[in-house]
Design an enzyme around this catalytic site. Structure first.
Site, PDB file in Angstrom:
ATOM      1  N   LYS A  37       3.969 -14.122  -8.728  1.00  0.00           N
ATOM      2  CA  LYS A  37       4.235 -13.112  -7.693  1.00  0.00           C
ATOM      3  C   LYS A  37       5.677 -13.255  -7.214  1.00  0.00           C
ATOM      4  O   LYS A  37       6.091 -14.331  -6.777  1.00  0.00           O
ATOM      5  CB  LYS A  37       3.260 -13.291  -6.520  1.00  0.00           C
ATOM      6  CG  LYS A  37       3.603 -12.439  -5.291  1.00  0.00           C
ATOM      7  CD  LYS A  37       2.562 -12.562  -4.180  1.00  0.00           C
ATOM      8  CE  LYS A  37       3.020 -11.874  -2.900  1.00  0.00           C
ATOM      9  NZ  LYS A  37       2.060 -11.999  -1.779  1.00  0.00           N
ATOM     10  N   ASP A  41       8.434 -10.293   2.188  1.00  0.00           N
ATOM     11  CA  ASP A  41       7.213  -9.572   2.530  1.00  0.00           C
ATOM     12  C   ASP A  41       7.184  -9.301   4.033  1.00  0.00           C
ATOM     13  O   ASP A  41       6.832 -10.166   4.831  1.00  0.00           O
ATOM     14  CB  ASP A  41       5.989 -10.405   2.112  1.00  0.00           C
ATOM     15  CG  ASP A  41       4.675  -9.688   2.412  1.00  0.00           C
ATOM     16  OD1 ASP A  41       4.717  -8.484   2.749  1.00  0.00           O
ATOM     17  OD2 ASP A  41       3.612 -10.334   2.292  1.00  0.00           O
ATOM     18  N   LYS A  68       4.054  -7.188   9.608  1.00  0.00           N
ATOM     19  CA  LYS A  68       3.639  -8.504  10.102  1.00  0.00           C
ATOM     20  C   LYS A  68       4.241  -8.734  11.490  1.00  0.00           C
ATOM     21  O   LYS A  68       5.369  -8.321  11.750  1.00  0.00           O
ATOM     22  CB  LYS A  68       4.165  -9.596   9.169  1.00  0.00           C
ATOM     23  CG  LYS A  68       3.436  -9.727   7.849  1.00  0.00           C
ATOM     24  CD  LYS A  68       4.011 -10.877   7.046  1.00  0.00           C
ATOM     25  CE  LYS A  68       3.400 -10.941   5.653  1.00  0.00           C
ATOM     26  NZ  LYS A  68       1.988 -11.293   5.632  1.00  0.00           N
ATOM     27  N   ASP A  72       7.911 -15.599  -0.412  1.00  0.00           N
ATOM     28  CA  ASP A  72       6.837 -14.872  -1.094  1.00  0.00           C
ATOM     29  C   ASP A  72       7.134 -14.629  -2.579  1.00  0.00           C
ATOM     30  O   ASP A  72       6.370 -13.972  -3.271  1.00  0.00           O
ATOM     31  CB  ASP A  72       6.569 -13.545  -0.359  1.00  0.00           C
ATOM     32  CG  ASP A  72       5.097 -13.149  -0.389  1.00  0.00           C
ATOM     33  OD1 ASP A  72       4.243 -14.023  -0.653  1.00  0.00           O
ATOM     34  OD2 ASP A  72       4.798 -11.958  -0.160  1.00  0.00           O
ATOM     35  N   ASP A 129       0.103  -4.757   3.529  1.00  0.00           N
ATOM     36  CA  ASP A 129       0.453  -6.182   3.494  1.00  0.00           C
ATOM     37  C   ASP A 129      -0.304  -6.926   2.383  1.00  0.00           C
ATOM     38  O   ASP A 129       0.004  -8.073   2.085  1.00  0.00           O
ATOM     39  CB  ASP A 129       0.173  -6.816   4.865  1.00  0.00           C
ATOM     40  CG  ASP A 129       0.896  -8.142   5.053  1.00  0.00           C
ATOM     41  OD1 ASP A 129       1.769  -8.470   4.209  1.00  0.00           O
ATOM     42  OD2 ASP A 129       0.595  -8.848   6.033  1.00  0.00           O
ATOM     43  N   GLU A 155       0.087  -6.653  -0.673  1.00  0.00           N
ATOM     44  CA  GLU A 155       0.947  -6.102  -1.727  1.00  0.00           C
ATOM     45  C   GLU A 155       1.014  -6.977  -2.967  1.00  0.00           C
ATOM     46  O   GLU A 155       1.270  -6.489  -4.061  1.00  0.00           O
ATOM     47  CB  GLU A 155       2.365  -5.864  -1.172  1.00  0.00           C
ATOM     48  CG  GLU A 155       3.300  -7.085  -1.186  1.00  0.00           C
ATOM     49  CD  GLU A 155       2.809  -8.258  -0.359  1.00  0.00           C
ATOM     50  OE1 GLU A 155       2.043  -8.028   0.589  1.00  0.00           O
ATOM     51  OE2 GLU A 155       3.183  -9.409  -0.663  1.00  0.00           O
ATOM     52  N   ARG A 202      -1.301  -8.574  -4.637  1.00  0.00           N
ATOM     53  CA  ARG A 202      -2.312  -8.245  -5.651  1.00  0.00           C
ATOM     54  C   ARG A 202      -1.959  -6.952  -6.376  1.00  0.00           C
ATOM     55  O   ARG A 202      -2.361  -6.760  -7.516  1.00  0.00           O
ATOM     56  CB  ARG A 202      -3.700  -8.166  -4.978  1.00  0.00           C
ATOM     57  CG  ARG A 202      -3.809  -7.112  -3.926  1.00  0.00           C
ATOM     58  CD  ARG A 202      -5.025  -7.309  -3.032  1.00  0.00           C
ATOM     59  NE  ARG A 202      -4.863  -8.457  -2.122  1.00  0.00           N
ATOM     60  CZ  ARG A 202      -5.803  -8.892  -1.298  1.00  0.00           C
ATOM     61  NH1 ARG A 202      -6.996  -8.312  -1.273  1.00  0.00           N
ATOM     62  NH2 ARG A 202      -5.580  -9.929  -0.503  1.00  0.00           N
TER      63      ARG A 202
END
Ligand code: BES
Ligand code: ZN
Ligand code: ZN
Length: 492
Positions: free
Chosen positions: A259, A264, A271, A282, A341, A343, A345
């Site tokens: 990933k 993020d 967030k 991230d 959020d 994101e 996956r």
């Protein structure tokens, strides 16, 4: 970093600092201890418990300027991880003494062979010596960087194997530091494009094959989930595929999909304060995947390993993707966005389905800072593992124990499927459920790997320590997963 292995009497070592191991309750050796050490033991200031240290300035006994005694605890209780931890304390103490190089007398331990001892001691020192000082301006005030260590053997036996393992460990640990640096770098100074330049230079240096998918190609291929996530960002996305063929005669390939969210923010499901501050990390999965292929080629592993890195940002902007919208993935399955959020996956869904259909690996492993739920379940130091293949997952569990990059399996179950059913698309990207968030993340990814053997590693906890160092894991990026997967690839 420079490592050296020699066979010489420790008394004769001329260095700034020599490290001598002391085992608790070692009555045999005690008779030969220098006076200051015996005095410290008699006065109960020092007993050699694990990671306890004592510095002294010898007039006789040693030719070195300083001696650092490192406690290893009771010999019968020692294991590899205790050695790593004790020697990471050595690295930190040496830094405090402003030593940029030192000599280490390797301990002799009945229950651990000398090659494993050399490996664990080297890991502890090298992994424990890291610090991210790029943005400190007063360089004079900083402890010096570790430039080299000399390992001293008490006998000639296995010296060739020990030299080989120490060199190998140095390469692995240098690459852990490489991953840590990438993760710790400012998000403003990194992007899919800087990762691409990095991959280009690694590919050149190591003669590796690199394919780069640009936004245009992603559009043509229908990677609409990556494009959706990146739609709030200004910088372009990339999908990088870096291949190392260490066993070209074999058709077997192992893919590592990482990933790579450069930052993020959560997107429109923004967030809050307290959750944003660490989100430059991230992309730890992608950084680790890159580091793994780099290491494999430096070690000339006889395996074929392909790193697949979807890279983009999850930001807020006039064209951000929105909850309620439906997007079609690379494998033509449709996803209704319920939370921008979730994101990770989404980008992994495109990357995984591309990997299984185009690369056709024997096994695909994804590394992802996927859910805070996994941190709630397993804490700071353990990764969540989910898999459709018991043979591989049990091997990875063993690599986790051996490297102390521990993974713990969470069950995937079709009973979770109902929770992420969508009325208008094939699935939701995030359910309304409150529980088992890590498993729901895994269940989502399972839709994109078909029947290919697959392991999902949720590294949200161990990839980044936001509070404090933990032994040889530094605060900030830890490089978790690199030692684990290299150990695994040597096993399969
Ligand atoms: N990158 C985060 C997960 C994360 C959180 C990693 C904290 C490291 C530390 C991920 O994209 C995310 O935001 N996940 C959501 C999923 C939820 C919306 C279903 C989460 O964990 O809250
Ligand atoms: Zn997120
Ligand atoms: Zn994320």
């Amino acid at each position: 970093m420079r490592t050296n292995v020699v066979f010489v009497k420790p008394e004769l070592v001329r260095d700034n600092l020599i490290i001598i191991p002391i085992m608790e309750e070692d009555s045999v050796e005690k008779a030969s201890y220098p006076k200051p050490l015996n005095k410290a033991i008699e006065s109960k200031d020092f007993k050699g418990s694990l990671s306890q240290t004592l510095v002294f300035y010898p007039e006789h006994n040693y030719s070195a300027k300083r001696v650092l005694y490192i406690g290893l605890g009771k010999e019968s209780e020692l294991d590899k991880e205790k050695l790593r931890r004790a020697y990471s304390t050595v690295a930190k103490t040496a830094r405090a003494l402003k030593s940029s190089s030192f000599s280490v007398l390797l301990p002799i331990i009945k229950s651990i062979d000398s090659i494993t001892v050399a490996k664990s001691v080297t890991e502890g020192i090298l992994l424990g010596s890291y610090s991210f000082t790029k943005y400190k301006t007063d360089k004079k005030e900083l402890p010096p960087e570790l430039k080299g260590i000399t390992l001293i053997l008490s006998s000639q036996s296995h010296i060739t194997e020990i030299k080989r393992i120490v060199e190998k460990t140095r390469i692995v640990c240098d690459n852990v530091q490489f991953v840590r640096d990438l993760v710790n770098e400012n998000s403003k100074d990194k992007s899919a494009l800087t990762m691409e330049s990095m991959a280009i230079s690694i590919a050149r240096r190591h003669k590796l094959r690199l394919s780069v998918l640009t936004e245009k190609e992603m559009k043509r291929l229908g990677m609409n989930l990556i494009l959706a996530v990146n739609s709030g960002a200004q910088k372009p996305p990339r999908l990088l595929i870096l291949s190392y063929y260490g066993n070209p005669k074999s058709k077997d390939k192992y893919a590592v999909v990482g990933k790579g969210i450069i930052f993020d923010s959560g997107g429109l499901n923004l967030k809050p304060t307290g959750y944003l501050e660490t989100m430059k990390s991230d992309m730890a999965g992608a950084a680790t995947a890159l580091g793994i292929v780099k290491t494999a080629s430096e070690l000339r592993l006889r395996t074929n390993i392909i790193a697949v890195m979807p890279l983009c940002e999850n930001l807020v902007g006039p064209s951000s993707y929105k909850p309620g919208d439906v997007f079609t993935a690379f494998n033509k399955k449709t996803v209704e966005i319920t939370n921008t959020d979730a994101e990770g996956r989404l980008i992994l869904a495109d990357a995984l389905s591309y990997t299984v259909s185009k690369i056709k690996p024997r096994l695909v492993i994804d590394l992802a800072t996927l859910t805070s739920a996994c941190m709630v379940a397993l804490g700071r130091f353990i990764a969540g593992m989910m898999s459709n293949n018991e043979e591989y997952s049990s091997k990875l569990l063993q690599s986790g124990k051996d490297t102390n990059e521990i993974v713990w399996e969470l069950p995937l179950s079709d009973d979770f499927k109902d929770l992420s059913k969508s009325d208008i698309a094939d699935m939701l990207n995030s359910s309304k459920g409150k529980f088992a968030g890590a498993i729901e993340g895994g269940m989502f990814l399972k839709n994109f790997v078909d029947k290919t053997p697959w392991i999902h590693l949720d590294i949200a906890g161990p990839s980044y320590l936001s509070e404090a160092d933990f032994n040889y894991m530094p605060k900030g990026g830890t490089g978790f997963g690199l030692r684990l997967l290299l150990d695994f690839f040597e096993r399969v």
